[in-house]
Design an enzyme around this catalytic site. Structure first.
Site, mmCIF file in Angstrom:
data_model
loop_
_atom_site.group_PDB
_atom_site.id
_atom_site.type_symbol
_atom_site.label_atom_id
_atom_site.label_comp_id
_atom_site.label_asym_id
_atom_site.label_seq_id
_atom_site.Cartn_x
_atom_site.Cartn_y
_atom_site.Cartn_z
ATOM 1 N N ASP A 1 45.099 46.418 -89.924
ATOM 2 C CA ASP A 1 45.864 45.444 -90.482
ATOM 3 C C ASP A 1 46.595 46.051 -91.141
ATOM 4 O O ASP A 1 46.440 46.504 -92.556
ATOM 5 C CB ASP A 1 44.806 44.757 -91.262
ATOM 6 C CG ASP A 1 45.314 43.589 -92.173
ATOM 7 O OD1 ASP A 1 46.723 43.649 -92.162
ATOM 8 O OD2 ASP A 1 44.464 43.040 -93.185
ATOM 9 N N CYS B 1 41.777 37.035 -102.354
ATOM 10 C CA CYS B 1 41.317 36.790 -100.816
ATOM 11 C C CYS B 1 40.232 38.148 -100.399
ATOM 12 O O CYS B 1 40.012 38.133 -99.189
ATOM 13 C CB CYS B 1 42.410 36.796 -99.873
ATOM 14 S SG CYS B 1 43.321 35.304 -99.901
#
Ligand SMILES: Cc1ncc(COP(=O)(O)O)c(C=O)c1O
Lengths: 145, 398
Positions: free
Chosen positions: B189, B353
């Site tokens: 990511d 998050c």
């Protein structure tokens, strides 16, 4: 109410919140309330008997506005029956949404009458209200209403 | 640097939330307006000049992305709506078919929701096993901890190159090598790294890579999925429809297009892709070394100055990227952010998050500063000054 007094009430309730982290037993109903857009997250506990809120407690992390508002609102709701609670919430919602409201019903809660000036904090001042509404919903369902 | 290129900076805003999204330089916005004003047409559809130009400009960006990340060919580049979509395609479109029940996937507790929840879906659906690689005392991921977490059942390692919380830079070169040796899929990511530093997919043996344009000076709603050709070929499209099929007949015979088109159903975000291309040009023009050094300088400068403010606690003083996590003693993170907003300083409060990091950090919420190329020492001074004044925080917040 002048700004200074308003601030003192809020700060006092933030730093010494009413029944925050008070131990509760199984007879209390737990309602969680959180804001999607921010990080406030509170569990509020209510002891309700015969349609009257006998006691409250709350736990969790929240900002100065949410915490103080929970403190002021919950303290005020102790001893009220569910109809009275509804009236208070209605008036409070009116105030937050800049409509006409009855100051006498809201008492100390009017410290948030200017919160609309900070739109991003309106949700903070509504956080405990959401919990109480959920409580009313839950109780309503139980009674088959 | 380059402040004159950003209209948003005319607003006297100190923007330290670049981990969430970045401002866009004029040239990016101009390139998108140019598309809308001068050659607005669909891609892959028309036989006329402006449509042809759309195809050319759109495909040029694929080449740019390929060069940016060192892919072997532009077929390996799929345009998506962002890192989140890319990660979902990897997990639900590829891993759902390549893995079987009991296979182990290694992630960490500091991953972004978008690199956690798709895996949890897969766990529910098919019984893969998610394991967390332990983090060290600085909440960073070390090579040894990765090595020690691998078992004979490990099939995937899926991690952020740079985390959006602690901002640690993971040793992806070493981890990639390990994945190659052990035949493990390596999902990276790159949402928080591509904007700031070089990521080479071949050198690091990356199987799949995901990132978003909006964190790297580009527009919102567009991003990239990279997959090694032989793996990307196997990704099952989650969306099917126009633009991704060769033909379909009334007897239900269907043939899908080759990659990458197969994975880009529907009219793509043409303006977004074009804007992303411009953002890549812009970044490459400055150069990653310069950007990295600038952010490092700012971070060091901030950490040096903030030391003197006794009631500010820093949670990740050792991390190498331009991200700082902090709290003011006895003040809820959101109140700190509201306080700083009063001085027109934008920082993010929350759990960013990465909700599982709570277990590790022992504290739920923090404020995050994330620097980028247009930030300055003067802006850091403004932040420091505000933090020094935080004694009267409740006069402002309440
Ligand atoms: C590390 C990381 N991964 C993934 C994402 C998701 O990116 P997007 O919301 O653009 O899809 C983010 C964005 O905050 C991120 O920081």
């Amino acid at each position: 109410m002048n700004k200074q007094l308003r601030r003192e009430i809020i700060l006092d309730n933030y730093q010494h919140p009413f029944h925050k982290d008070k131990e509760v037993d199984d007879s209390y109903i737990k309602v969680n309330t959180n804001n999607e857009s921010c990080i406030d997250n509170l569990d509020i506990y209510f002891k309700v008997e015969n349609g009257v809120i006998l006691d409250v407690s709350f736990k969790g992390e929240a900002c100065a506005i949410s915490t103080s508002c929970s403190s002021i609102l919950l303290r005020y709701l102790v001893g009220k029956n569910l109809n009275e609670v509804k009236v208070i919430l209605d008036e409070y919602n009116k105030m937050i949404n800049e409509e006409e409201y009855d100051q006498d019903i809201l008492k100390d809660l009017i410290v948030y009458s200017d919160i609309y000036l900070q739109p991003n904090r309106k949700n903070c001042a509504l956080l405990p209200v959401k919990a109480v509404l959920r409580l009313l919903d839950n109780l309503g369902e139980k009674n088959g209403n | 640097m380059n402040r004159e290129d950003f209209k948003m900076l005319d607003n006297d805003i100190v923007y330290f939330d670049n981990g969430a999204t970045t401002f866009k330089p004029n040239c990016v916005i101009d390139s998108m307006n140019d598309y809308y004003n001068n050659y607005c047409a669909n891609a892959h559809r028309g036989d006329y000049k402006i449509s042809n130009k759309v195809d050319i400009e759109y495909e040029k960006v694929r080449e740019k992305v390929k060069d940016l990340i060192g892919a072997s060919s532009s077929e390996e580049i799929v345009f998506t709506s962002g890192a989140t979509q890319s990660l979902n395609m990897i997990v639900l479109g590829f891993m759902a078919h390549a893995l079987k029940s009991g296979d182990e996937v290694l992630i960490t507790k500091s991953e972004h929701a978008s690199n956690v929840l798709p895996w949890m879906e897969l766990q529910k659906k098919m019984g893969i096993v998610i394991k967390y690689i332990p983090l060290n005392d600085d909440l960073e991921l070390t090579y040894d901890n990765v090595l020690n977490s691998i078992t004979s059942k490990t099939k995937v390692i899926s991690i952020a190159h740079v985390t959006n919380t602690v901002g640690d830079i993971r040793p992806i070169y070493e981890i990639g090598k390990l994945c190659k040796e052990k035949n493990i899929y390596f999902v990276v990511d790159a949402a928080q790294s591509i904007p700031h530093r070089k990521v080479d997919v071949i050198e690091n043996n990356v199987s799949f890579l995901a990132f978003s344009a909006h964190k790297m000076l580009g527009p919102t709603g567009v991003g990239v999925l990279y997959g090694k050709k032989e793996l990307l070929e196997e990704v099952v499209p989650i969306f099917v429809g126009g633009g991704m099929n060769n033909y379909f007949l009334s007897n239900f015979e269907v043939e899908y297009s080759p990659i990458p088109n197969r994975l880009e159903a529907g009219t793509p975000n043409v303006a977004g892709v074009i804007g992303m291309g411009k953002a890549i040009d812009y970044l490459m023009n400055i150069g990653y070394e310069k950007i990295e050094k600038h952010e490092e300088d700012l971070k060091r400068y901030f950490l040096e100055k903030v030391k003197r403010i006794k009631n500010v606690k820093i949670y990740n003083p050792n991390s190498k990227s331009g991200i700082v996590l902090f709290n003011i003693d006895d003040v809820f993170a959101q109140d700190t952010a509201t306080f700083l907003d009063y001085y027109n300083i934008c920082v993010r409060s929350g759990n960013h998050c990465a909700k599982m990091l709570i277990d590790e950090l022992g504290i739920k919420n923090t404020c995050r500063i994330s620097f980028y190329l247009y930030n300055t020492k003067e802006e850091v001074d403004r932040l420091i000054k505000a933090l020094e004044n935080s004694k009267n925080i409740f006069d402002i917040v309440i």
